[in-house]
Design a protein around this motif. Structure first.
Motif, short mmCIF file in Angstrom:
data_model
loop_
_atom_site.label_atom_id
_atom_site.label_comp_id
_atom_site.label_asym_id
_atom_site.label_seq_id
_atom_site.Cartn_x
_atom_site.Cartn_y
_atom_site.Cartn_z
N GLU A 1 -9.45 -0.06 -3.88
CA GLU A 1 -8.34 0.54 -3.15
C GLU A 1 -7.48 -0.44 -2.36
OE1 GLU A 1 -9.88 3.61 -0.65
OE2 GLU A 1 -10.72 4.73 -2.32
N ARG B 1 -4.04 2.26 1.06
CA ARG B 1 -5.13 2.32 0.09
C ARG B 1 -4.56 2.63 -1.27
NH1 ARG B 1 -9.66 5.53 3.71
NH2 ARG B 1 -9.49 4.12 5.48
N TYR B 2 -4.82 1.76 -2.21
CA TYR B 2 -4.32 1.97 -3.57
C TYR B 2 -5.20 3.00 -4.25
CZ TYR B 2 -2.22 1.08 -8.04
OH TYR B 2 -1.53 1.23 -9.21
N ASP B 3 -4.82 4.26 -4.10
CA ASP B 3 -5.62 5.38 -4.52
C ASP B 3 -4.73 6.32 -5.30
OD1 ASP B 3 -8.01 6.65 -4.59
OD2 ASP B 3 -8.12 7.03 -2.44
N ARG C 1 -1.05 6.66 -0.23
CA ARG C 1 -1.27 5.22 -0.34
C ARG C 1 -0.86 4.52 0.95
NH1 ARG C 1 0.13 3.49 -6.58
NH2 ARG C 1 -1.66 4.61 -7.46
#
Length: 421
Positions: free
Chosen positions: A65, A113-115, A123
């Motif tokens: 993430e 957060r790379y979600d 994100r």
RNA sequence: GUGGGUGUCGCCUAGCGGCAAGGCGCCAGGUUGUGGCCCUGGAGACCGGGGGUUCGAAUCCCCUCACCCACCCCA
């Protein structure tokens, strides 16, 4: 559809939402200050190692993430995915260990957060959090929980469930992990692939699995509470006793193990009673090993973070969102002299503490009053060339009854103030 | 990473092979310098994008992109 859009999972906060955002932040700030917590602002970007060394390699944050990039100088940086590690870094960097302990800090701002985005998950998200660093006592745990509960209460959210658990010290945790492995080993074949991977990397997190939540092995798994050492148990018992003492309702949930490796002893979550998918509103825990992990001396700490967007969702659903305060006045300029006078009057009213919109010149009176009405302002301050020459205004109430009155410019602030009461 | 859903003016929605409509909002009017309600007019849409079928496509087919929802995980 505009060609250029905000990045996936990131959102513009428009004026209507900003009122609620500001309400959450200012309420939380006020309560935190009342507990003697103080604002700390750390950079949004940190050396990636700040998070890599603290969160744990198998945490989702690190494994998939985190936004990591190299800057032009070749440094490996990360957009902060959470707040505690950066605050701990600042505590260490600025020698806060030599201040009176514990150091009580709060922060708020954006996290990344790379979600995959979905309802309540973004994100770029915003969190408000507190950290109490330098106090190993259960009293500190309960202080920050109490502070968190007070913020929710001040916002009007009284139906949140507090779930608490203890995951002990690293030593007892290791012993528990061994017991868990023994427990799960015979079931490996029937557990999900994810759980099999966690069996090797971080067996505790098998308990987190929703995929295997119904699996018999999870239901019969030993509780970490049964594996606490005497010291762990003393800490845990004291936390529970203090919560009882303060009439803070809680449920013990042995399956809360937290997604980050740095937690020790007490961990907890606040959730709405009607729990849906992305429902956790705030979560925290004790992290006695964290500062060591980033190169400092052993230093105890405890804290939590709460999602501002998730609070906003809950407040909106519960119809607890505040309305923006009304504008005090809008000027209505007629003619060139009126426009000049309006600008002067608006400036003097603002100096007296009122919120005033200066009306657009060149419009018909009808159009100007329509605009004034639509603004929700309490008063229209009408100035044409006649009033400009006389040094007066027509003060027209826009809400409720009340007659329009012509009065000298100097009397307007008094009238606005009287009308507020 | 895996599923499912949805894309039509700024927002909401209709149209579902034959001239892209309506509501909200915005702008301007409804005779002298007076708002809300009402009335009139105006601006604003390459119907997400590309390809195909057809005399004709917002509409049917294929591809693609975006967004939303859910899983995973978390705030």
């Amino acid at each position: 559809m505009a060609e250029l859009r905000a990045p996936r999972g990131m959102h513009d906060l428009l004026p209507d939402d900003e009122t609620l955002f500001e309400h959450v932040v200012s309420t939380a700030t006020r309560v935190a200050r009342s507990f003697d917590y103080h604002l700390v602002r750390t950079p949004i970007v940190e050396d990636a190692r700040v998070f890599l060394r603290t969160a744990g390699d198998d945490s989702d944050i690190v494994s998939k993430e985190m936004y990591v990039f190299e800057d032009r100088g070749g440094d490996r940086l990360a957009l902060r995915p959470e707040g505690t590690a950066g605050v701990a870094r600042a505590y260490l960097e600025h020698g806060m260990a030599s201040r009176p302990q514990p150091v009580r800090l709060f922060y708020w701002g954006p996290f990344f957060r790379y979600d995959r985005p979905q309802a309540g998950r973004y994100r770029q998200l915003h969190q408000f959090g507190v950290e109490c660093i330098g106090d190993p006592s259960p009293e500190a745990d309960v202080e920050v929980i109490e502070l968190q509960r007070e913020i929710y209460r001040a916002l009007g959210l009284t139906d949140l469930v507090l779930r608490v658990n203890s995951i002990g010290t690293p030593a007892t945790r290791r012993a528990y992990e061994e017991a868990l492995r023994e427990h799960f080993r015979p079931h490996l074949a029937t557990l999900s692939a994810d759980s099999r991977r966690r069996f090797e990397t971080n067996v505790l997190r098998i308990l987190d699995s929703k995929e295997d939540a119904a699996h018999e092995a999870l239901r019969t798994a030993p509780s970490i509470l049964e594996h606490l050492s005497v010291e762990d148990m003393a800490h845990w018992d004291r936390v529970c006793a203090l919560l009882d003492e303060l009439d803070i309702a809680y449920e013990v949930d042995a399956r809360i193990v937290r997604g980050l490796d740095y937690y020790t002893h007490t961990v907890w979550e606040f959730e709405p009673r009607a729990a849906g998918g992305q429902s956790t509103v705030g979560a925290g825990g004790r992290y006695d090993g964290l500062i060591e992990a980033i190169g400092g001396p052993p230093t105890p700490g405890v804290g939590w973070a709460t999602g501002i967007e998730r609070l906003m969702l809950n407040l909106t659903a519960a119809e607890l969102a505040p309305v923006a305060p009304p504008l005090d006045a809008v000027t209505v300029p007629l003619g060139a002299d009126g426009a000049a006078a309006c600008a002067r009057v608006a400036a003097s009213l603002r100096a007296a503490g009122f919120a005033v919109r200066n009306g657009t010149p060149g419009r018909s009176m009808r159009a100007a009053l329509r605009a004034a009405d639509a603004s929700g302002a309490r008063f229209a301050v009408i100035i044409g060339d006649r009033e400009a020459a006389a040094g007066t205004v027509q003060l027209k109430p826009l809400v409720g009854g009340g007659e329009q009155v012509e009065m000298p410019v100097l009397e307007v602030p008094t009238r606005l103030r009287d009308a507020q009461a």
